[in-house]
Write a protein that holds these residues in place. Structure first.
Motif, PDB file in Angstrom:
ATOM      1  N   GLY A  54       0.836  -1.197   0.000  1.00 43.43           N
ATOM      2  CA  GLY A  54       0.000   0.000   0.000  1.00 43.43           C
ATOM      3  C   GLY A  54       0.866   1.241   0.000  1.00 43.43           C
ATOM      4  O   GLY A  54       1.696   1.436  -0.888  1.00 43.43           O
ATOM      5  N   SER A  55       0.702   2.097   1.010  1.00 39.82           N
ATOM      6  CA  SER A  55       1.490   3.329   1.094  1.00 39.82           C
ATOM      7  C   SER A  55       2.709   3.154   1.991  1.00 39.82           C
ATOM      8  O   SER A  55       3.277   4.137   2.467  1.00 39.82           O
ATOM      9  N   GLN A  56       3.110   1.907   2.221  1.00 43.15           N
ATOM     10  CA  GLN A  56       4.274   1.634   3.050  1.00 43.15           C
ATOM     11  C   GLN A  56       5.157   0.581   2.393  1.00 43.15           C
ATOM     12  O   GLN A  56       4.732  -0.123   1.478  1.00 43.15           O
ATOM     13  N   LEU A  57       6.376   0.487   2.877  1.00 46.04           N
ATOM     14  CA  LEU A  57       7.306  -0.555   2.452  1.00 46.04           C
ATOM     15  C   LEU A  57       7.499  -1.530   3.603  1.00 46.04           C
ATOM     16  O   LEU A  57       7.731  -1.121   4.742  1.00 46.04           O
ATOM     17  N   ARG A  58       7.379  -2.793   3.308  1.00 46.05           N
ATOM     18  CA  ARG A  58       7.647  -3.823   4.318  1.00 46.05           C
ATOM     19  C   ARG A  58       9.098  -4.230   4.148  1.00 46.05           C
ATOM     20  O   ARG A  58       9.535  -4.620   3.068  1.00 46.05           O
ATOM     21  N   TYR A  59       9.857  -4.143   5.231  1.00 47.65           N
ATOM     22  CA  TYR A  59      11.272  -4.489   5.181  1.00 47.65           C
ATOM     23  C   TYR A  59      11.569  -5.708   6.051  1.00 47.65           C
ATOM     24  O   TYR A  59      10.847  -6.010   6.991  1.00 47.65           O
ATOM     25  N   SER A  60      12.618  -6.386   5.685  1.00 54.46           N
ATOM     26  CA  SER A  60      13.173  -7.468   6.476  1.00 54.46           C
ATOM     27  C   SER A  60      14.686  -7.379   6.310  1.00 54.46           C
ATOM     28  O   SER A  60      15.194  -7.458   5.193  1.00 54.46           O
ATOM     29  N   ALA A  61      15.393  -7.172   7.400  1.00 50.95           N
ATOM     30  CA  ALA A  61      16.850  -7.072   7.369  1.00 50.95           C
ATOM     31  C   ALA A  61      17.419  -8.101   8.342  1.00 50.95           C
ATOM     32  O   ALA A  61      17.064  -8.117   9.517  1.00 50.95           O
ATOM     33  N   VAL A  62      18.290  -8.949   7.840  1.00 50.09           N
ATOM     34  CA  VAL A  62      18.921  -9.983   8.664  1.00 50.09           C
ATOM     35  C   VAL A  62      20.332  -9.518   9.005  1.00 50.09           C
ATOM     36  O   VAL A  62      21.114  -9.192   8.122  1.00 50.09           O
ATOM     37  N   LEU A  63      20.625  -9.486  10.317  1.00 44.06           N
ATOM     38  CA  LEU A  63      21.937  -9.071  10.796  1.00 44.06           C
ATOM     39  C   LEU A  63      22.511 -10.137  11.720  1.00 44.06           C
ATOM     40  O   LEU A  63      21.771 -10.778  12.461  1.00 44.06           O
ATOM     41  N   THR A  64      23.824 -10.309  11.672  1.00 46.53           N
ATOM     42  CA  THR A  64      24.510 -11.213  12.579  1.00 46.53           C
ATOM     43  C   THR A  64      25.143 -10.385  13.683  1.00 46.53           C
ATOM     44  O   THR A  64      25.891  -9.444  13.421  1.00 46.53           O
ATOM     45  N   HIS A  65      24.811 -10.738  14.912  1.00 46.41           N
ATOM     46  CA  HIS A  65      25.338 -10.058  16.090  1.00 46.41           C
ATOM     47  C   HIS A  65      26.411 -10.952  16.690  1.00 46.41           C
ATOM     48  O   HIS A  65      26.124 -12.060  17.125  1.00 46.41           O
ATOM     49  N   SER A  66      27.645 -10.463  16.698  1.00 50.64           N
ATOM     50  CA  SER A  66      28.755 -11.221  17.280  1.00 50.64           C
ATOM     51  C   SER A  66      29.063 -10.681  18.672  1.00 50.64           C
ATOM     52  O   SER A  66      29.226  -9.480  18.852  1.00 50.64           O
ATOM     53  N   TRP A  67      29.128 -11.588  19.626  1.00 52.82           N
ATOM     54  CA  TRP A  67      29.506 -11.244  20.992  1.00 52.82           C
ATOM     55  C   TRP A  67      31.001 -11.531  21.102  1.00 52.82           C
ATOM     56  O   TRP A  67      31.421 -12.681  20.975  1.00 52.82           O
ATOM     57  N   ASN A  68      31.800 -10.488  21.316  1.00 54.48           N
ATOM     58  CA  ASN A  68      33.253 -10.617  21.352  1.00 54.48           C
ATOM     59  C   ASN A  68      33.757 -10.395  22.770  1.00 54.48           C
ATOM     60  O   ASN A  68      33.276  -9.514  23.479  1.00 54.48           O
ATOM     61  N   LEU A  69      34.741 -11.183  23.153  1.00 54.22           N
ATOM     62  CA  LEU A  69      35.396 -11.003  24.440  1.00 54.22           C
ATOM     63  C   LEU A  69      36.814 -10.545  24.159  1.00 54.22           C
ATOM     64  O   LEU A  69      37.625 -11.309  23.643  1.00 54.22           O
ATOM     65  N   LEU A  70      37.085  -9.274  24.424  1.00 51.10           N
ATOM     66  CA  LEU A  70      38.374  -8.645  24.124  1.00 51.10           C
ATOM     67  C   LEU A  70      38.750  -8.827  22.650  1.00 51.10           C
ATOM     68  O   LEU A  70      39.893  -9.113  22.316  1.00 51.10           O
ATOM     69  N   GLY A  71      37.775  -8.668  21.778  1.00 52.45           N
ATOM     70  CA  GLY A  71      38.007  -8.736  20.340  1.00 52.45           C
ATOM     71  C   GLY A  71      37.919 -10.119  19.734  1.00 52.45           C
ATOM     72  O   GLY A  71      37.994 -10.266  18.522  1.00 52.45           O
ATOM     73  N   VAL A  72      37.759 -11.143  20.538  1.00 48.95           N
ATOM     74  CA  VAL A  72      37.682 -12.524  20.042  1.00 48.95           C
ATOM     75  C   VAL A  72      36.212 -12.943  20.019  1.00 48.95           C
ATOM     76  O   VAL A  72      35.539 -12.921  21.047  1.00 48.95           O
ATOM     77  N   PRO A  73      35.685 -13.335  18.843  1.00 51.35           N
ATOM     78  CA  PRO A  73      34.283 -13.756  18.775  1.00 51.35           C
ATOM     79  C   PRO A  73      34.024 -14.983  19.649  1.00 51.35           C
ATOM     80  O   PRO A  73      34.749 -15.967  19.587  1.00 51.35           O
ATOM     81  N   VAL A  74      32.985 -14.888  20.479  1.00 53.20           N
ATOM     82  CA  VAL A  74      32.627 -15.981  21.383  1.00 53.20           C
ATOM     83  C   VAL A  74      31.321 -16.631  20.950  1.00 53.20           C
ATOM     84  O   VAL A  74      31.175 -17.840  21.008  1.00 53.20           O
ATOM     85  N   PHE A  75      30.384 -15.814  20.486  1.00 52.47           N
ATOM     86  CA  PHE A  75      29.056 -16.306  20.152  1.00 52.47           C
ATOM     87  C   PHE A  75      28.494 -15.456  19.025  1.00 52.47           C
ATOM     88  O   PHE A  75      28.699 -14.244  18.988  1.00 52.47           O
ATOM     89  N   HIS A  76      27.791 -16.088  18.079  1.00 52.22           N
ATOM     90  CA  HIS A  76      27.139 -15.380  16.975  1.00 52.22           C
ATOM     91  C   HIS A  76      25.636 -15.624  17.057  1.00 52.22           C
ATOM     92  O   HIS A  76      25.194 -16.743  17.335  1.00 52.22           O
ATOM     93  N   GLN A  77      24.883 -14.580  16.804  1.00 52.22           N
ATOM     94  CA  GLN A  77      23.427 -14.653  16.874  1.00 52.22           C
ATOM     95  C   GLN A  77      22.867 -13.920  15.649  1.00 52.22           C
ATOM     96  O   GLN A  77      23.224 -12.781  15.390  1.00 52.22           O
ATOM     97  N   THR A  78      22.001 -14.577  14.895  1.00 55.37           N
ATOM     98  CA  THR A  78      21.393 -13.957  13.725  1.00 55.37           C
ATOM     99  C   THR A  78      19.982 -13.506  14.074  1.00 55.37           C
ATOM    100  O   THR A  78      19.207 -14.276  14.638  1.00 55.37           O
TER     101      THR A  78
END
Length: 167
Positions: A130-154
């Motif tokens: 209609g008069s709007q746009l439906r968006y979907s954006a997938v991002l990966t969130h990395s949890w880093n401990l002192l710069g070292v990736p520990v866990f990834h979450q999408t």
């Protein structure tokens, strides 16, 4: 709240390592003198200061749009709160003509300051509703401990963006 606690953990560990670094430098100076201390400090600075990975530029998240596609004649910005002072910034670019909207690009980046977190856009979708746009954006969130990736979450962020009239 988890993000804030993870940032505090990273800050605490960093402060602890800096404290240990200075204590070790003092110990080296005490036992081996200034030349060895300078060598030790420069060596640790080089090792600790090496770059991790460089983040790629902000690319179009719509896989069906070729890289050399012409720009749209309108765009809309949407801010999605991630908690605290941090926001997901979504820029929808589109070509608008006679009420018909053809998406040309969806760009995403995260603003704010968090220690120990990295957000990387993966893919996206944009379609007219209609008069709007439906968006979907997938991002990966990395949890880093002192710069070292520990866990990834999408995470998939979805919602509606109002369509602005083109100029």
């Amino acid at each position: 709240m988890q993000n804030l606690l993870w940032s505090a953990l990273n800050a605490g560990l960093f402060i602890g390592l800096v404290y240990l670094f200075f204590r070790a430098a003092k110990l080296v100076k005490q036992h081996m003198g200034w030349p060895a201390t300078v060598f030790f400090v420069v060596g640790l600075t080089i090792i600790a200061g090496k770059p991790t990975s460089s983040l790629p530029g902000n690319e179009n998240l719509l896989p069906s749009i070729p890289k050399d596609a012409p720009l749209g004649n309108a765009s809309t910005l949407k801010l999605v709160s991630l908690g605290g002072s941090n926001n997901l910034n979504l820029l929808a670019e589109y070509h608008q003509q006679n009420g018909l909207v053809r998406p040309r690009g969806l760009y995403a980046f995260v603003s704010g300051f968090w220690l120990g977190h990295t957000w990387q856009p993966v893919t996206g979708r944009l379609e007219q509703r209609g008069s709007q746009l439906r968006y979907s954006a997938v991002l990966t969130h990395s949890w880093n401990l002192l710069g070292v990736p520990v866990f990834h979450q999408t995470t998939d962020f979805t919602g509606l963006i109002p369509i602005k009239n083109s100029i």
